[in-house]
Design an enzyme around this catalytic site. Structure first.
Site, PDB file in Angstrom:
ATOM      1  N   MET A   6      -1.908  11.714   5.245  1.00 50.28           N
ATOM      2  CA  MET A   6      -2.540  11.041   6.375  1.00 50.28           C
ATOM      3  C   MET A   6      -4.011  11.409   6.484  1.00 50.28           C
ATOM      4  O   MET A   6      -4.857  10.547   6.777  1.00 50.28           O
ATOM      5  CB  MET A   6      -1.818  11.395   7.680  1.00 50.28           C
ATOM      6  CG  MET A   6      -2.399  10.674   8.900  1.00 50.28           C
ATOM      7  SD  MET A   6      -1.570  11.097  10.449  1.00 50.28           S
ATOM      8  CE  MET A   6       0.050  10.380  10.191  1.00 50.28           C
ATOM      9  N   TYR A   9       2.883  16.683  -1.278  1.00 55.94           N
ATOM     10  CA  TYR A   9       4.236  16.366  -0.826  1.00 55.94           C
ATOM     11  C   TYR A   9       5.127  15.945  -1.996  1.00 55.94           C
ATOM     12  O   TYR A   9       4.699  15.243  -2.916  1.00 55.94           O
ATOM     13  CB  TYR A   9       4.207  15.221   0.183  1.00 55.94           C
ATOM     14  CG  TYR A   9       3.753  15.617   1.563  1.00 55.94           C
ATOM     15  CD1 TYR A   9       4.463  16.539   2.315  1.00 55.94           C
ATOM     16  CD2 TYR A   9       2.606  15.047   2.115  1.00 55.94           C
ATOM     17  CE1 TYR A   9       4.043  16.896   3.596  1.00 55.94           C
ATOM     18  CE2 TYR A   9       2.175  15.390   3.394  1.00 55.94           C
ATOM     19  CZ  TYR A   9       2.902  16.316   4.120  1.00 55.94           C
ATOM     20  OH  TYR A   9       2.489  16.666   5.377  1.00 55.94           O
ATOM     21  N   LYS A  57     -14.623  -9.960  13.241  1.00 59.11           N
ATOM     22  CA  LYS A  57     -13.365  -9.455  13.785  1.00 59.11           C
ATOM     23  C   LYS A  57     -12.948  -8.191  13.032  1.00 59.11           C
ATOM     24  O   LYS A  57     -13.419  -7.908  11.937  1.00 59.11           O
ATOM     25  CB  LYS A  57     -12.276 -10.526  13.703  1.00 59.11           C
ATOM     26  CG  LYS A  57     -11.981 -11.035  12.301  1.00 59.11           C
ATOM     27  CD  LYS A  57     -10.976 -12.168  12.327  1.00 59.11           C
ATOM     28  CE  LYS A  57     -10.710 -12.698  10.916  1.00 59.11           C
ATOM     29  NZ  LYS A  57      -9.705 -13.773  10.910  1.00 59.11           N
ATOM     30  N   ARG A  72      -0.384 -23.007  11.018  1.00 63.86           N
ATOM     31  CA  ARG A  72      -0.431 -21.718  11.705  1.00 63.86           C
ATOM     32  C   ARG A  72      -0.828 -21.968  13.156  1.00 63.86           C
ATOM     33  O   ARG A  72       0.003 -21.936  14.046  1.00 63.86           O
ATOM     34  CB  ARG A  72      -1.418 -20.785  10.984  1.00 63.86           C
ATOM     35  CG  ARG A  72      -1.338 -19.329  11.429  1.00 63.86           C
ATOM     36  CD  ARG A  72      -2.256 -18.445  10.606  1.00 63.86           C
ATOM     37  NE  ARG A  72      -3.663 -18.827  10.727  1.00 63.86           N
ATOM     38  CZ  ARG A  72      -4.669 -18.173  10.138  1.00 63.86           C
ATOM     39  NH1 ARG A  72      -4.411 -17.123   9.374  1.00 63.86           N
ATOM     40  NH2 ARG A  72      -5.907 -18.570  10.304  1.00 63.86           N
TER      41      ARG A  72
END
Length: 711
Positions: free
Chosen positions: A652, A603, A376, A470
């Protein structure tokens, strides 16, 4: 899909096969020995075209479908070459009054799609049609069924070719082949002849394995000898309408291709182009040699002497092929090829380590217990396609994913075996579960009832909640669990639970886990007492297996351990297996900046240069999964032999590292953010711990836009 190994044998045999084709069309031994020429041109040389088909299939066809564009590009390229070839032979066709024949339109269409507009050009449309058919069969079925279907087509073609003498004795078959021959003059075409060899080539690409060279040679010699016997027998009885298709040609090509694959080394790129040109141009050279012989009155030497005629055609064809190849390499515009995956940042996989981990885990499992690979979230960021197909090739036949979309994607890749969806799937998608043969986890009793009411039979695994609270039916709700087994549209093929703190060796957690296991087994005993046959069991994930290895089950759901890392660096387990990291994260230095003392970087001016500094800019950031928490010295990167700190804030798409104390680092150098050694200072567990997380989260962050490169 094929990898980037170098197959010198394939390239070399292309060249040899081109001369076999020339031999077929010139009969080099005919003026010396009719029998010898028959063996050479009608038996031995018949391996040439199947070899070309198998080679195309080897590099094109795969059960693991990810790049269908390759097939489309192959067909387009073949059609383009076919168009050029038609134009080359257009003057000859005009001279031969081709366009003055009766029923020109239907005959021209037949030639375009099947017979070729010149006698040897049939190979090109046969390649395109054969590739499409083989691709469809392999995608629709597994190799066994695809081969069976294509072999049936081959058999149909066989009785319109070398065995036609038998077919014409039976009225029904004679009528059938009469219709076939209205569409194509031969069954040696892209429908009946080519697909089986494309499928065989694809099978070799997906199932390459080491084989004994001598064994392959013996197999080839035996099958080739049998093919000679077959050819002479058919010739004796006069059954051959044509002589391209033999029963023994199939095993002959199987063993021959095995032999050819043993020769690996540097690719002979020029030979590939020259071989194609030889194939296309040699009929023109046959005409040229004949015209030249007549002009200089050497017909007896250059035409009637079949072997000299063959040599002259080969020589003329080679001169033209080398000349055209030279022009192609040096004067035609070329499409530049870049290894674009490594231009910026990328994930690098060590599939040998993946293989190692699988074998280590399987050896540690109980007999009859199988590995269920948890793939997954892009196989924990490693790339679901690359990981899953490699596991499937290794024989892993059970996979676990989080969603129906992930399951469908695996099926579209060509993954065979059970695929279990561990999470929620909307019940109205029951048809997708059935269509793609996916197994669905029953997340509670009401969900099971709703899924059953869809009226579509689906495979399911019952999840039992033994204390994690769960997903699952509560372990004490025995009546509800028993009720699920009576639901007619739910095929219960598994039952499992999840151990919530199996990664911990704390006394309380160990007691809790043993309690979960105890409750689960009590439920199973109750089901048995009620006459219910217990389906396949699984309760261990990676840490459940490493800390509680003695459980008897059908599957172990292996996630993070499969990828060779611990969730946290200090995790201790009962079983200490030699597991090796599969993934490393790499990028490149794209810019080196000189920052004066007193200036800032990034930044928020979060890095202040206390000295004149050299700063390397790396094109990777939190958009690629690098945690922002690694900003301002919390993270490190390896460039060459140096471990340098991340400075300023992780952006980013970029981050900066301080390389002031290093030497010889240059633009273009590789930078490693996650290493592929368990002891590495920048291993996934160490990095994850540095920002308060686990390896699982860190690795899963990286599946969005980073390309995956196999080491």
């Amino acid at each position: 899909m094929n990898d980037k190994k170098s197959y010198t044998g394939i390239d070399g045999f292309r060249f040899l096969a081109a001369f076999f084709i020339i031999a077929i069309h010139t009969s080099p031994l005919s003026s010396f020995s009719e029998t010898g020429d028959f063996v050479l041109t009608r038996v031995f040389a018949r391996v040439a075209v199947p070899f070309f088909f198998m080679t195309s299939g080897f590099f094109l066809i795969s059960r693991y479908h990810y790049y269908p564009k390759k097939r489309r590009d192959f067909v387009k390229r073949t059609a383009f070459i076919y168009g050029i070839s038609i134009l080359i032979y257009l003057p000859v066709n005009i001279y031969n009054h081709y366009f003055e024949m009766d029923y020109l339109a239907p005959n021209f269409i037949k030639d375009i799609f099947f017979d070729g507009t010149f006698y040897h050009l049939w190979y090109l449309p046969a390649s395109a049609i054969g590739a499409e058919l083989a691709w469809f069969l392999v995608k629709k079925f597994d190799y066994k069924n695809a081969f069976t279907a294509s072999f049936v087509l081959y058999l149909i073609g066989l009785f319109g070719d070398s065995y036609y003498g038998f077919s014409e004795q039976i009225a029904g078959l004679k009528g059938f082949y009469g219709l076939v021959f209205q569409i194509s003059d031969y069954t040696r075409n892209g429908i009946f002849f080519a697909p089986v060899f494309f499928v065989m080539g694809g099978w070799f690409a997906d199932n390459r394995r080491s084989s004994f060279f001598s064994k392959s040679w013996r197999g080839f010699l035996i099958s080739f000898t049998l093919m000679i016997v077959e050819a002479f027998s058919l010739r004796h009885f006069g059954t051959q309408r044509h002589d391209s298709m033999y029963v023994c040609l199939i095993p002959c090509m199987y063993f021959l291709f095995q032999v050819i694959l043993q020769f690996q080394g540097k690719r002979l790129v020029k030979i590939r182009t020259i071989s194609l040109i030889l194939y296309i141009i040699h009929p023109m050279m046959i005409l040229g040699v004949r015209i030249f012989a007549k002009v200089v009155h050497l017909q007896k030497l250059l035409i009637e002497n079949s072997f000299l005629h063959y040599l002259m055609v080969c020589l003329a064809s080679m001169i033209v092929a080398f000349f055209v190849s030279y022009l192609h390499r040096n004067y035609l515009p070329k499409k530049k090829v870049y290894q674009s995956e490594k231009d910026r940042s990328y994930i690098e996989l060590n599939l040998k380590n993946l293989e190692h981990n699988v074998k280590v885990l399987q050896r540690a499992m109980k007999p009859r217990c199988k590995l269920m690979a948890v793939v997954k979230t892009e196989a924990y960021g490693h790339g679901a396609y690359e990981v899953s197909i490699h596991l499937n090739k290794m024989g892993v036949r059970a996979f676990a994913v989080a969603s129906v979309e992930e399951g469908i994607r695996l099926r579209e890749y060509g993954i065979k075996g059970e695929i279990l969806i561990l999470g929620y799937t909307a019940v109205h998608r029951a048809a997708d579960l059935r269509k793609y043969d996916l197994s669905q986890t029953l997340i509670d009793f009401d969900y099971a009832s709703a899924l059953n009411k869809q009226g579509i039979t689906v495979n399911v695994h019952i999840k039992i909640d033994t204390g994690m609270h769960r997903l699952g039916i509560a372990v004490e709700d025995t009546a509800k669990v028993k009720k699920v087994f009576t639901m007619k549209n739910l095929n219960v093929s598994g039952i499992f639970t999840h151990l919530s703190c199996s990664d911990s060796r704390c006394t309380d957690d160990v007691l809790f886990t043993k309690g979960q296991l105890g409750h689960f087994y009590e439920l199973l005993d109750e089901l048995k007492r009620n006459g219910i046959s217990i389906p396949r069991l699984h309760m261990q994930s990676s840490y459940g297996f490493l800390n509680y290895p003695d459980q008897i089950c059908s599957f172990v759901r292996v996630g993070i351990a499969l990828y060779g890392v611990k969730s946290s660096p200090m995790d201790d387990t009962v079983m200490k297996l030699d597991l090796r990291p599969v993934l490393s994260l790499k990028t490149r230095v794209i810019l080196i900046r000189f920052v004066k003392k007193g200036e800032y970087v990034g930044y928020g001016r979060s890095f202040f240069a206390e000295r004149d500094s050299r700063i390397a800019i790396l094109p990777i950031g939190y958009g690629d999964g690098v945690p922002r928490n690694l900003s301002n010295g919390n993270g490190k990167v390896r460039i060459g032999g140096y471990l340098v700190p991340v400075i300023g804030r992780v952006c980013m798409d970029q981050l900066a590292v301080d390389i002031t104390d290093t030497k010889d680092i240059m633009v273009g150098d590789t930078a490693v953010l996650i290493g592929d050694s368990a002891e590495d200072e920048i291993s996934a567990p160490v990095i994850a711990e540095s920002f308060g997380s686990i390896s699982n989260e860190l690795l899963c962050r990286m599946g969005a836009r980073l390309p995956v490169v196999v080491k």
